[in-house]
Design a protein around this motif. Structure first.
Motif, short mmCIF file in Angstrom:
data_model
loop_
_atom_site.label_atom_id
_atom_site.label_comp_id
_atom_site.label_asym_id
_atom_site.label_seq_id
_atom_site.Cartn_x
_atom_site.Cartn_y
_atom_site.Cartn_z
N LEU A 1 47.97 17.53 58.11
CA LEU A 1 47.36 16.88 58.20
C LEU A 1 46.83 16.58 59.60
O LEU A 1 47.65 15.83 60.41
N SER A 2 45.46 16.57 60.47
CA SER A 2 45.35 16.55 61.27
C SER A 2 44.29 15.16 61.82
O SER A 2 43.12 15.25 61.01
N PHE A 3 44.48 13.95 62.50
CA PHE A 3 44.28 13.16 63.05
C PHE A 3 44.23 12.75 64.58
O PHE A 3 45.69 12.30 64.81
N MET A 4 43.34 12.38 65.26
CA MET A 4 43.68 12.19 66.44
C MET A 4 44.48 12.05 67.25
O MET A 4 45.73 11.44 67.56
N GLY A 5 45.18 13.75 67.45
CA GLY A 5 46.20 13.96 68.51
C GLY A 5 47.46 13.88 68.19
O GLY A 5 48.28 14.39 68.02
N ARG A 6 47.83 13.37 67.06
CA ARG A 6 48.72 13.96 65.94
C ARG A 6 48.85 14.95 64.99
O ARG A 6 47.47 14.74 63.77
N LEU A 7 49.81 14.82 63.74
CA LEU A 7 50.45 15.74 62.60
C LEU A 7 50.82 15.62 61.80
O LEU A 7 51.73 14.39 62.39
N PHE A 8 49.71 15.04 61.03
CA PHE A 8 51.03 14.21 59.82
C PHE A 8 51.58 15.59 58.95
O PHE A 8 50.46 16.48 59.11
N TYR A 9 52.58 15.98 58.08
CA TYR A 9 52.67 16.92 57.31
C TYR A 9 54.16 16.29 56.39
O TYR A 9 54.17 15.53 56.90
N LEU A 10 54.57 16.30 55.09
CA LEU A 10 55.20 16.74 54.51
C LEU A 10 57.08 17.20 54.88
O LEU A 10 56.59 18.26 54.59
N GLU A 11 58.24 17.46 54.99
CA GLU A 11 59.42 18.01 55.03
C GLU A 11 59.95 17.39 53.65
O GLU A 11 60.30 16.02 53.17
N THR A 12 60.35 18.37 52.31
CA THR A 12 60.93 18.44 51.35
C THR A 12 62.09 19.20 51.76
O THR A 12 62.92 20.42 52.29
N ARG A 13 63.76 18.37 50.73
CA ARG A 13 64.54 18.94 50.81
C ARG A 13 65.34 18.59 49.58
O ARG A 13 65.29 18.32 48.76
N ILE A 14 66.81 19.69 49.47
CA ILE A 14 67.23 19.32 48.11
C ILE A 14 68.52 18.61 47.91
O ILE A 14 69.18 19.12 49.17
N ASP A 15 68.52 17.40 47.39
CA ASP A 15 69.42 16.88 47.72
C ASP A 15 70.82 17.47 46.42
O ASP A 15 70.45 17.19 45.75
N GLU A 16 72.18 17.44 47.14
CA GLU A 16 72.58 18.90 45.70
C GLU A 16 73.41 16.86 45.20
O GLU A 16 73.62 16.87 43.62
N GLU A 17 73.99 15.65 45.82
CA GLU A 17 74.03 14.74 44.82
C GLU A 17 73.62 14.32 44.31
O GLU A 17 73.78 14.18 42.98
N LYS A 18 71.77 13.86 44.18
CA LYS A 18 71.29 13.25 43.20
C LYS A 18 70.24 14.39 42.43
O LYS A 18 69.82 13.78 41.62
N ASN A 19 70.91 15.56 42.57
CA ASN A 19 70.22 17.07 42.19
C ASN A 19 68.29 16.70 41.47
O ASN A 19 68.17 17.01 40.81
N THR A 20 68.08 16.25 42.69
CA THR A 20 66.80 16.26 43.02
C THR A 20 65.73 17.22 44.01
O THR A 20 66.71 17.62 45.29
N TYR A 21 64.93 17.16 44.23
CA TYR A 21 63.55 17.31 45.46
C TYR A 21 63.24 15.85 45.96
O TYR A 21 62.85 14.98 45.73
N LEU A 22 63.59 15.89 47.76
CA LEU A 22 63.02 14.68 48.31
C LEU A 22 62.29 14.89 49.62
O LEU A 22 62.79 16.12 49.97
#
Length: 654
Positions: free
Chosen positions: A19-40
């Motif tokens: 997402l572009s906004f006034m010279g910055r780029l916002f974005y999501l970063e997703t990983r899989i957590d083994e201990e919590k057994n979920t997507y974060l």
């Protein structure tokens, strides 16, 4: 250098929703957590000049649907803390913590800002009053299972379960400052809010083509007059077509939709259509014989939306096309003129216009899991701005992957990829791995499962037989009513080609596997040839007759994809792999999710029982709390187990 293993899933990250906004780029970063057994997931911003990154939303809130308010005051998102329903949250762009605006018991599915940024329209649902009263009266019995009375044809959905009918579905308007809430639209059935006009006089939403006739397939866009409380079908000039709103120009007089006229049923190519709201005209605008959208299949990306259809000026726009295993970009205009503006061997997974002809994008390729980049469609320059897996990539061995073409049935050109073992060996085993769909395609995208199989010493043959997307309408429609015929020939000829081109493959140790359509085809293959040493069928179809009444899409799929009806049982049985079970000698592992409603568990169970009857070496592995998407979005520990079971089965027969 380290090998890529099944557990590498926990070391990798993907980026999405730039997402572009006034010279910055916002974005999501997703990983899989083994201990919590979920997507974060967390939300970040990046300065494209300095490459400095700032975390805005932590994994605790698990954000999605990032937006910037039109008045440029707020970063908004859906927050979904652990075991809670999604709610709308906002953060001041000048700094400060997140504030949750809603407390809807059933959660929020989508939301839209008003043009002045003072209010938000959102979609939710609410249990009906009678159900609320029943719940209060029977609170002490809430843990007791309750019966389900079903009266609808489409009463269940994969990944969701039995569709609740005790709800009303609503669009509400929330004033951000005063917190005043008003009900705008309410229906007894699910629908999808897609657009709020600048003056808030009308909405666009998607609903069934014929809400009163459940045997009419398809959904399209309706315009709702807020003052008159009346709706009409925008796409009435294409009465059988299914469409979705994509974008409107700044003048708000020309709207872009994607969809198709259903002329080839489920496999009709999607196109861009333009709606002139003043003239009330609706016409096709995109390049002929191209599929608009992303049909590439993989197992790694999370929370990606696909590259958008987006306006460049008041008259021109850009849109994505799936073509020969990659995502191309075309520039179109309101007159129907089209020019290809980007064509590289990558998988564009998301995007947002920065300025003029420059986009913020996320993309993947065969050996790049996921990166954030800028793309200028005029100069064709693509510049990587952030690679969340840079350290991983520098320390792990990626397989060499070869793209090739060969002649299939009827001398048709068929595309494929050969994933070579990470460590070169003579006389190595290989796997024909068949994709699902079938109207999807393999392509230029990172596939974790194939990489870890290559690290285990296997070559992988990945083919796009007829019936897949990205090769024109005739190619994808040629499979209709003809499953297991020329698509089967395409696959066998592809294996022949791979064995000739790669004599290092041990011809006595060639295996076959696939899921969904690939599972159907695996079942079909072992009933028609003994050339494979062992096989694995996943989330498969074995019996089209029982599939008709048990799949969430069964009745429509059989009618439109197989071109048969239930009274044609002889023909359906001839197209069913189970009809050829007496021919099978190949050891067969059956893998199925217990909650798969697309290709129900009974399909795998029937194949397993038939193998037992035949005396063929077989096993069935059933995964709990797993729907049709187990291999892509299932519980992480079960995804890991599945990968290990696949390798163990093939290892047993090497």
């Amino acid at each position: 250098m380290k090998p890529i293993t099944s557990k590498s899933l926990f070391d990798l990250k993907n980026v999405s929703q730039p997402l572009s906004f006034m010279g910055r780029l916002f974005y999501l970063e997703t990983r899989i957590d083994e201990e919590k057994n979920t997507y974060l997931t967390s939300a970040w911003s990046l300065n494209p000049k300095t490459l400095d990154r700032i975390e805005w939303v932590s994994e605790e809130l698990n954000p999605s649907q990032l937006k910037i308010s039109p008045n440029k005051k707020w970063l908004s998102f859906l927050s979904t803390p652990k075991e809670k329903k999604p709610q709308i949250s906002i953060m001041p762009l000048k700094g400060g913590g997140a504030v949750t605006l809603t407390q809807e018991k059933e959660g929020i599915s989508t939301y839209k800002w008003t043009d002045n940024g003072s209010a938000i329209y959102y979609q939710t649902s609410e249990k009906k009053e009678k159900q609320k009263e029943y719940a209060v009266k029977n609170k002490s019995d809430s843990k007791k299972p309750a019966p389900k009375t079903i009266t609808k044809l489409q009463y269940k959905m994969d990944g969701q379960g039995i569709i609740e009918t005790n709800k009303t579905h609503q669009v509400k308007k929330l004033d951000v400052s005063s917190k005043h809430l008003s009900l705008i639209l309410e229906k007894e059935r699910p629908f999808s809010l897609q657009y709020v006009s600048k003056d808030e006089s009308f909405l666009l939403y998607v609903d069934k083509l014929d809400p009163l006739n459940e045997w009419v397939y398809g959904a399209s866009v309706y315009e709702y007059d807020v003052a008159l409380k009346e709706s009409h079908l925008v796409t009435k000039d294409v009465p059988d077509g299914s469409f979705s709103f994509e974008a409107v120009n700044d003048s708000e007089n020309f709207f872009l939709f994607t969809g198709n006229d259903f002329s080839h049923a489920f496999v009709t190519l999607d196109k861009v259509y333009g709606w002139d709201r003043q003239e009330r005209t609706f016409k096709e605008l995109s390049k002929a014989d191209k599929h608009v959208g992303d049909a590439l299949v993989g197992d790694f990306q999370q929370k990606t939306r696909g590259f958008p259809v987006e306006w460049l000026t008041d008259d021109t726009f850009v849109y994505p096309v799936t073509e020969e295993g990659k995502i191309q970009l075309y520039k179109g205009d309101k007159t129907g003129s089209n020019t290809k503006v980007f064509d590289e061997h990558i998988h564009l997974t998301d995007g947002d216009l920065i300025q003029d002809t420059t986009f913020a994008v996320t993309y993947s390729d065969l050996n790049t899991p996921s990166v954030l980049a800028s793309l200028d469609i005029e100069t064709k320059e693509i510049k990587v701005l952030y690679d969340p897996n840079e350290t991983f990539s520098n320390n792990h061995v990626f397989a060499e992957i070869e793209r090739f073409w060969y002649k299939g049935a009827d001398d048709w050109d068929i595309e494929g990829w050969y994933v070579k073992p990470a460590e070169k060996k003579k006389d190595h085993p290989a796997i024909l791995y068949i994709h699902g769909g079938p109207q999807v395609s393999y392509g230029e995208t990172f596939f974790h499962e194939m990489q870890q199989l290559a690290s285990a010493g296997y070559g992988i043959i990945m083919l796009n037989p007829r019936g897949g997307n990205g090769y024109g309408q005739e190619f994808v429609a040629s499979i209709l009513g003809d499953y297991g015929n020329k698509d089967y020939q395409d696959l066998m000829l592809g294996v022949d080609h791979a064995l000739i081109e790669h004599p290092e493959i041990d011809k006595e140790r060639v295996f076959v596997a696939g899921g969904s359509y690939g599972g159907f085809m695996t079942n079909w293959i072992v009933g028609h040839t003994d050339r494979f040493k062992a096989a694995i069928t996943q989330r498969s179809i074995s019996n089209w007759i029982s599939f008709y009444g048990t799949s969430d899409v069964g009745a429509f799929f059989v009618k439109f994809q197989l071109e048969k009806e239930l009274d044609q049982m002889h023909d359906l049985w001839k197209m069913s792999p189970l009809a050829y079970a007496q021919n099978i000698k190949t050891p067969l592992l059956v893998i199925h999710g217990e909650e798969d409603l697309r290709c129900p568990k009974e399909q795998g169970e029937q194949m397993y029982t038939a193998m037992k009857k035949q005396g063929v070496d077989t096993q069935i592995i059933l995964y709990p709390k797993s729907s049709h998407g187990l291999s892509r979005e299932g519980l992480p520990h079960l995804r890991l187990d599945r990968l290990e079971e696949i390798k163990a089965w093939f290892k047993k027969y090497e």
